[in-house]
Motif scaffolding. Structure first.
Motif, PDB file in Angstrom:
ATOM      1  N   LEU A   1       0.847  -1.201   0.000  1.00 45.46           N
ATOM      2  CA  LEU A   1       0.000   0.000   0.000  1.00 45.46           C
ATOM      3  C   LEU A   1       0.880   1.247   0.000  1.00 45.46           C
ATOM      4  O   LEU A   1       1.089   1.912   1.017  1.00 45.46           O
ATOM      5  CB  LEU A   1      -0.928  -0.016   1.229  1.00 45.46           C
ATOM      6  N   HIS A   2       1.400   1.592  -1.170  1.00 46.88           N
ATOM      7  CA  HIS A   2       2.372   2.671  -1.273  1.00 46.88           C
ATOM      8  C   HIS A   2       1.777   4.057  -1.060  1.00 46.88           C
ATOM      9  O   HIS A   2       2.516   5.013  -0.819  1.00 46.88           O
ATOM     10  CB  HIS A   2       3.057   2.601  -2.646  1.00 46.88           C
ATOM     11  N   SER A   3       0.472   4.179  -1.152  1.00 48.50           N
ATOM     12  CA  SER A   3      -0.171   5.484  -0.937  1.00 48.50           C
ATOM     13  C   SER A   3      -0.725   5.635   0.474  1.00 48.50           C
ATOM     14  O   SER A   3      -1.358   6.648   0.783  1.00 48.50           O
ATOM     15  CB  SER A   3      -1.315   5.670  -1.945  1.00 48.50           C
ATOM     16  N   LEU A   4      -0.500   4.633   1.326  1.00 50.64           N
ATOM     17  CA  LEU A   4      -1.076   4.637   2.672  1.00 50.64           C
ATOM     18  C   LEU A   4      -0.522   5.793   3.494  1.00 50.64           C
ATOM     19  O   LEU A   4       0.697   5.950   3.633  1.00 50.64           O
ATOM     20  CB  LEU A   4      -0.779   3.308   3.374  1.00 50.64           C
ATOM     21  N   ARG A   5      -1.433   6.607   4.025  1.00 50.63           N
ATOM     22  CA  ARG A   5      -1.049   7.755   4.848  1.00 50.63           C
ATOM     23  C   ARG A   5      -1.513   7.595   6.284  1.00 50.63           C
ATOM     24  O   ARG A   5      -0.948   8.180   7.202  1.00 50.63           O
ATOM     25  CB  ARG A   5      -1.661   9.039   4.262  1.00 50.63           C
ATOM     26  N   VAL A   6      -2.573   6.799   6.503  1.00 51.32           N
ATOM     27  CA  VAL A   6      -3.126   6.616   7.843  1.00 51.32           C
ATOM     28  C   VAL A   6      -3.329   5.133   8.102  1.00 51.32           C
ATOM     29  O   VAL A   6      -3.952   4.430   7.304  1.00 51.32           O
ATOM     30  CB  VAL A   6      -4.481   7.348   7.997  1.00 51.32           C
ATOM     31  N   LEU A   7      -2.771   4.642   9.219  1.00 52.72           N
ATOM     32  CA  LEU A   7      -2.979   3.261   9.654  1.00 52.72           C
ATOM     33  C   LEU A   7      -3.371   3.289  11.127  1.00 52.72           C
ATOM     34  O   LEU A   7      -2.612   3.776  11.969  1.00 52.72           O
ATOM     35  CB  LEU A   7      -1.718   2.425   9.466  1.00 52.72           C
TER      36      LEU A   7
END
Length: 395
Positions: free
Chosen positions: A367-373
């Motif tokens: 998930l290369h665009s993941l900004r929030v986990l």
């Protein structure tokens, strides 16, 4: 000579889209500008604005009222004092002077003045009833509004609907109905006569806690584009098989829901707020719903039947936010289930709760665009997959 681009009311910041937009503009003519209006500070931060910010003040009551009258198509100079006071009270509730809220409210009212009686209102298109009770006068009132386009009844009934609905279905021009009880238990049933509203495009029955099922006549609403059932806690089955023009389906907090029949046929569906993997609901039912966008919550109960391949969610590039709630099942089963829930690499926000496994699926690293986990009650997790530059340990 420079050029100007205006982006009005930006709501959902997306770093990838913003970068793609600005690439061809970086070598523009001297004096070129991009004007962005937004109500969110995070949008400004994302765009890395280097120009002076210009916070706008809210409108005063006088200007709000004039804006309201304009969009309601009402001549302010000839309205009665009583209607003026009503209008003033309405604009006071528009978030303290926000022009967009005022314009929207005015457009909903949108009253047309009769040429022969300029001081009275003859043709109503939008009607909103608050705290209305069952009465012959209400039934008579509705029967007179033959050109009504939108009807909203908020906290306006308590289990009585028969006679009211018989009046509603006579309004053949209705395109939108909102029947939300708020403080009451709401409707217990929907009459079959609803099938006569063939022009209906928007139906909101949210909050009707006693509603258990829909009549078969709902299938006749082939023009329906939006169906909202948020908080209909007792509804067990929703049949959308014939609602082929549906674009938006909201079923969050429908705690008893076990089947959305025919959802696999809604190939044009754009918004689905929640999908419960239990009962006869199968993840494979979402296989061809590749127009889904925004956010999706998946509630996972027990050991649901999973698809034979992991390409169900990975083919949905417009889904930017996903929430996975593992209600039950053991550690091994949950890991297998998660493997089959791989989203598209464009996913920006992921919320996982009640996951019992000790490791996450490998797809989390893709998930290369993941900004929030966000992880909630995932108590067995010791390490996270590669996120960014290095593996992360959890103390």
């Amino acid at each position: 000579m420079g050029h100007k681009i205006e982006l009005d009311d930006v709501q959902s910041p997306n770093s990838h889209q913003w970068e793609e937009l600005t690439k061809p503009l970086r070598n523009g003519a001297v004096g070129s500008r991009i004007l962005v209006t937004t109500r969110k500070e995070e949008v400004v931060t994302l765009m890395k604005a280097n120009a002076e910010l210009m916070p706008l003040k809210k409108l005063g009551e006088t200007f709000c009222l004039s804006l309201f009258y304009y969009h309601a198509n009402i001549d302010e100079s000839i309205v009665s004092k009583e209607f003026h006071d009503i209008g003033l009270e309405l604009v006071k509730r528009c978030n303290g002077g926000l022009p967009l809220a005022t314009k929207t409210l005015g457009s909903l009212i949108h009253l047309e003045l009769d040429d022969s009686e300029r001081k009275e209102v003859s043709k109503i298109r939008y009607l909103c009833l608050l705290h209305a009770t069952k009465s012959d006068s209400l039934v008579s009132l509705l029967c007179n509004y033959k050109r009504l386009r939108s009807l909203t009844m908020i906290d306006s009934f308590n289990r009585f609907i028969g006679s009211i609905f018989e009046s509603i279905v006579q309004l053949k021009s209705l395109g939108a109905i909102t029947l939300c009880p708020e403080w009451t238990v709401g409707l217990e049933e929907i009459p079959e006569t609803i099938g006569g509203l063939i022009h209906l495009r928007y139906l909101d029955l949210s909050g009707n806690k006693m509603l258990e099922e829909f009549p078969s006549a709902m299938g006749s609403l082939y023009n329906l584009q939006t169906l909202r059932l948020v908080g209909c806690k007792l509804i067990r089955r929703v049949d959308v098989e014939r609602l082929i023009n549906s674009r938006h389906l909201y079923v969050k907090h429908c705690d008893s829901l076990r089947l959305i029949k025919g959802i696999e046929k809604l190939s044009h569906l754009q918004r689905l707020d929640e999908f419960r993997l239990r009962g006869r609901n199968n993840l494979e039912h979402l296989k061809d719903l590749n127009q889904l966008q925004g956010s999706l919550t998946i509630q996972i109960y027990g050991h649901p039947k999973m698809a034979d391949n992991a390409a169900i969610l990975v083919n949905k590039p417009h889904l930017l936010q996903m929430e996975l709630n593992f209600i039950s099942a053991d550690e091994l089963s949950q890991r297998e289930i998660m493997d089959g829930l791989q989203p598209h690499a464009c996913l920006e926000s992921l919320f996982i709760s009640w996951y019992k496994g000790g490791t996450f699926s490998h797809w989390l690293s893709s998930l290369h665009s993941l900004r929030v986990l966000i992880l909630r009650f995932c108590r067995n997790i010791k390490t996270l997959p590669l996120l960014g530059k290095e593996e992360t340990s959890i103390p």
